[in-house]
Design a protein around this motif. Sequence first.
Motif, PDB file in Angstrom:
ATOM      1  N   SER A  26       0.829  -1.208   0.000  1.00 34.26           N
ATOM      2  CA  SER A  26       0.000   0.000   0.000  1.00 34.26           C
ATOM      3  C   SER A  26       0.861   1.255   0.000  1.00 34.26           C
ATOM      4  CB  SER A  26      -0.899   0.002   1.227  1.00 34.26           C
ATOM      5  OG  SER A  26      -0.103  -0.040   2.394  1.00 34.26           O
ATOM      6  N   THR A  84       4.266   7.342  15.715  1.00 32.36           N
ATOM      7  CA  THR A  84       4.374   6.404  14.603  1.00 32.36           C
ATOM      8  C   THR A  84       2.934   6.151  14.140  1.00 32.36           C
ATOM      9  OG1 THR A  84       6.368   5.420  15.487  1.00 32.36           O
ATOM     10  CG2 THR A  84       5.056   4.040  14.037  1.00 32.36           C
ATOM     11  N   PRO A  85       2.661   6.089  12.822  1.00 30.45           N
ATOM     12  CA  PRO A  85       1.249   6.070  12.422  1.00 30.45           C
ATOM     13  C   PRO A  85       0.407   5.016  13.136  1.00 30.45           C
ATOM     14  CG  PRO A  85       2.642   6.395  10.487  1.00 30.45           C
ATOM     15  CD  PRO A  85       3.568   6.153  11.648  1.00 30.45           C
ATOM     16  N   GLU A  86       0.839   3.771  13.105  1.00 28.76           N
ATOM     17  CA  GLU A  86       0.046   2.711  13.748  1.00 28.76           C
ATOM     18  C   GLU A  86      -0.116   2.971  15.250  1.00 28.76           C
ATOM     19  OE1 GLU A  86      -2.002   0.625  13.474  1.00 28.76           O
ATOM     20  OE2 GLU A  86      -1.433  -1.438  13.812  1.00 28.76           O
ATOM     21  N   ILE A  89      -3.058   5.232  16.063  1.00 31.39           N
ATOM     22  CA  ILE A  89      -4.390   4.618  16.165  1.00 31.39           C
ATOM     23  C   ILE A  89      -4.571   4.064  17.579  1.00 31.39           C
ATOM     24  CG2 ILE A  89      -5.890   2.774  15.296  1.00 31.39           C
ATOM     25  CD1 ILE A  89      -4.401   2.997  12.594  1.00 31.39           C
ATOM     26  N   TYR A 110      -8.429  -1.352   7.669  1.00 37.34           N
ATOM     27  CA  TYR A 110      -7.164  -1.598   8.345  1.00 37.34           C
ATOM     28  C   TYR A 110      -7.516  -2.029   9.768  1.00 37.34           C
ATOM     29  CZ  TYR A 110      -2.252  -0.839   9.459  1.00 37.34           C
ATOM     30  OH  TYR A 110      -0.947  -1.012   9.831  1.00 37.34           O
ATOM     31  N   ASN A 156     -11.784   6.195   6.994  1.00 39.14           N
ATOM     32  CA  ASN A 156     -10.455   6.115   6.375  1.00 39.14           C
ATOM     33  C   ASN A 156     -10.637   6.359   4.876  1.00 39.14           C
ATOM     34  OD1 ASN A 156      -8.603   3.196   5.317  1.00 39.14           O
ATOM     35  ND2 ASN A 156      -7.823   5.272   5.501  1.00 39.14           N
ATOM     36  N   ASN A 160      -8.405   2.101   2.589  1.00 42.46           N
ATOM     37  CA  ASN A 160      -7.706   0.830   2.483  1.00 42.46           C
ATOM     38  C   ASN A 160      -8.699  -0.252   2.919  1.00 42.46           C
ATOM     39  OD1 ASN A 160      -6.050  -1.396   2.715  1.00 42.46           O
ATOM     40  ND2 ASN A 160      -4.749  -0.565   4.334  1.00 42.46           N
ATOM     41  N   ASP A 188      -8.663   8.541   9.444  1.00 46.07           N
ATOM     42  CA  ASP A 188      -7.351   8.039   9.037  1.00 46.07           C
ATOM     43  C   ASP A 188      -7.087   8.542   7.623  1.00 46.07           C
ATOM     44  OD1 ASP A 188      -5.395   6.411   7.804  1.00 46.07           O
ATOM     45  OD2 ASP A 188      -5.697   4.823   9.269  1.00 46.07           O
ATOM     46  N   MET A 190      -4.092   8.524   5.981  1.00 44.05           N
ATOM     47  CA  MET A 190      -2.756   8.093   5.558  1.00 44.05           C
ATOM     48  C   MET A 190      -2.581   8.164   4.041  1.00 44.05           C
ATOM     49  SD  MET A 190      -0.931   7.474   8.196  1.00 44.05           S
ATOM     50  CE  MET A 190       0.471   6.563   7.565  1.00 44.05           C
ATOM     51  N   TYR A 191      -3.681   8.026   3.293  1.00 41.64           N
ATOM     52  CA  TYR A 191      -3.574   8.011   1.824  1.00 41.64           C
ATOM     53  C   TYR A 191      -4.005   9.345   1.204  1.00 41.64           C
ATOM     54  CZ  TYR A 191      -2.951   3.078   2.654  1.00 41.64           C
ATOM     55  OH  TYR A 191      -2.476   1.865   3.120  1.00 41.64           O
ATOM     56  N   LEU A 215      -5.441  11.349  11.502  1.00 44.32           N
ATOM     57  CA  LEU A 215      -4.190  10.593  11.533  1.00 44.32           C
ATOM     58  C   LEU A 215      -3.564  10.706  10.156  1.00 44.32           C
ATOM     59  CD1 LEU A 215      -2.239   8.385  12.841  1.00 44.32           C
ATOM     60  CD2 LEU A 215      -3.571   6.755  11.500  1.00 44.32           C
ATOM     61  N   SER A 219       4.219   7.705   5.502  1.00 42.71           N
ATOM     62  CA  SER A 219       4.426   6.346   4.991  1.00 42.71           C
ATOM     63  C   SER A 219       3.932   6.136   3.566  1.00 42.71           C
ATOM     64  CB  SER A 219       3.723   5.327   5.888  1.00 42.71           C
ATOM     65  OG  SER A 219       4.194   5.422   7.205  1.00 42.71           O
ATOM     66  N   LYS A 220       2.855   6.784   3.162  1.00 41.01           N
ATOM     67  CA  LYS A 220       2.224   6.416   1.889  1.00 41.01           C
ATOM     68  C   LYS A 220       2.497   7.470   0.813  1.00 41.01           C
ATOM     69  CE  LYS A 220       0.401   3.111   4.421  1.00 41.01           C
ATOM     70  NZ  LYS A 220       0.865   1.746   4.422  1.00 41.01           N
ATOM     71  N   ARG A 228       8.999   5.903   9.917  1.00 40.98           N
ATOM     72  CA  ARG A 228       8.035   5.636  11.010  1.00 40.98           C
ATOM     73  C   ARG A 228       7.561   6.946  11.652  1.00 40.98           C
ATOM     74  NH1 ARG A 228       5.834   2.993   9.676  1.00 40.98           N
ATOM     75  NH2 ARG A 228       4.965   1.831  11.416  1.00 40.98           N
TER      76      ARG A 228
HETATM   77  C1  LIG Z   1      -5.270   2.897   6.698  1.00 44.06           C
HETATM   78  C2  LIG Z   1      -3.942   2.766   7.371  1.00 44.06           C
HETATM   79  N1  LIG Z   1      -3.758   3.395   8.547  1.00 44.06           N
HETATM   80  C3  LIG Z   1      -2.606   3.304   9.207  1.00 44.06           C
HETATM   81  C4  LIG Z   1      -1.546   2.582   8.703  1.00 44.06           C
HETATM   82  C5  LIG Z   1      -0.294   2.473   9.516  1.00 44.06           C
HETATM   83  O1  LIG Z   1       0.789   3.101   8.895  1.00 44.06           O
HETATM   84  P1  LIG Z   1       2.273   2.651   9.285  1.00 44.06           P
HETATM   85  O2  LIG Z   1       2.393   1.251   8.750  1.00 44.06           O
HETATM   86  O3  LIG Z   1       3.162   3.586   8.587  1.00 44.06           O
HETATM   87  O4  LIG Z   1       2.396   2.685  10.765  1.00 44.06           O
HETATM   88  C6  LIG Z   1      -1.702   1.901   7.488  1.00 44.06           C
HETATM   89  C7  LIG Z   1      -0.607   1.087   6.937  1.00 44.06           C
HETATM   90  O5  LIG Z   1      -0.749   0.342   6.003  1.00 44.06           O
HETATM   91  C8  LIG Z   1      -2.934   2.003   6.805  1.00 44.06           C
HETATM   92  O6  LIG Z   1      -3.150   1.376   5.641  1.00 44.06           O
END
Ligand SMILES: Cc1ncc(COP(=O)(O)O)c(C=O)c1O
Length: 396
Positions: A26, A84-86, A89, A110, A156, A160, A188, A190-191, A215, A219-220, A228
Amino acid sequence: MPIPPFELERYFARYEFSARYLLSSSDCEAMAMQDLLDMADDSTRSLWEDLKLGYTESAGHPLLRQAISGTYPGLHSDDTLVVTPEEGIFLAMHALLKPGDHVVATFPGYQSLYEIPRTIGCRMDFWKPAEGHEWQFELDRLEALLQPDTRLVVVNFPHNPTGALLPPDTFRSLVDLLRHRGIYLFSDEMYRHLEIEPGAILPAACEAYEKAVTLSGLSKAYGLPGLRIGWLASRDREFLARTARLKDYTTICNSAPSEVLGIIALANRQTIINRQQVRIRANLDVLETFMAAHGTIFRWRRPAGGSIGFPGFLRPEGAEAFCERLVEQAGIMLLPSTPFQYGDKHVRIGFGRDNLPEVLQRLSDYLAGLSGYISGPGGTGFGFPLEGGCSNHEKQ
Ligand SMILES: Cc1ncc(COP(=O)(O)O)c(C=O)c1O
């Protein structure tokens, strides 16, 4: 309650660093560190060269927080927390929720976006998309799920795994609906910035709504997942303060070199994001040519944003069995829908990497070798010969 395994991450752990070809990532093509350092100006270069590897400020480097808030009109650097993104959450859900709260989350998704609320002990409902020509999240479906005591809606977009995006007026109506009922929004993003149509970008939730948490991270859309570095942005400072106190139990602070590289990246965000946008848009054209040629195997739905699509898988065998065989026999990693707990009839395809045309050619050759395979109108060929050719069943 114990946290169940994160199924997608476990699947990636099996293959991400052993499969020869990745067709499900992704993240976009990762930048080389030297390319990023070459973008530094005098002041950011000296931040890098003079960097001491001590602990960093828990909320994030002040220049990084300033650069992040600068991307959200109306927000101040105190409205951000570097994570760190994850981790973001995990922390945000624990700061917002308690057992018994009612939460609605987009699904499939996700896993941590709904698994963490569930393990906190929340009552969960899922906002599912309509599976038409494109994936669509319809607001009336969400509204029907809301209860008088709903505490949080988790979304999100770009999504994803489907690549769905809300139309701007639906996003505005979502914010109005939640504001009217006093419900928090965890968005979220991220994208974000990877919209396929240039004008389709939505406002960040933290700009649009005072009870929203955005968030995001590098990363993306920036192609820098190895740093991170991510962030939470919200105008609810009490929420951010609670989240910051929880971070003392996870990472305490971020990595010093990553923060400085993040400052350089944000100072050059337009250039970096433009490159990724050009790449995903060109790759999507290639992917659509492939899908047109393989309509008997995949039911394609064009993503509106992000670097992934989620076509239906039409062969009688399940997607999981097919993906296992594909990685074993051709070294191509494709993600089935089973880790998304969304049946066995879809696959996730990533199109953010430079080698997408090559990997699709190899997949095309593999499919042509399957018994009973009848190609779509484009024929079995895929249109651009691969130098050196490749075998149908290349053993790794
Ligand atoms: C929707 C979504 N949120 C959060 C994340 C977490 O990002 P990271 O892997 O950089 O911590 C991802 C990672 O694939 C994601 O797809």
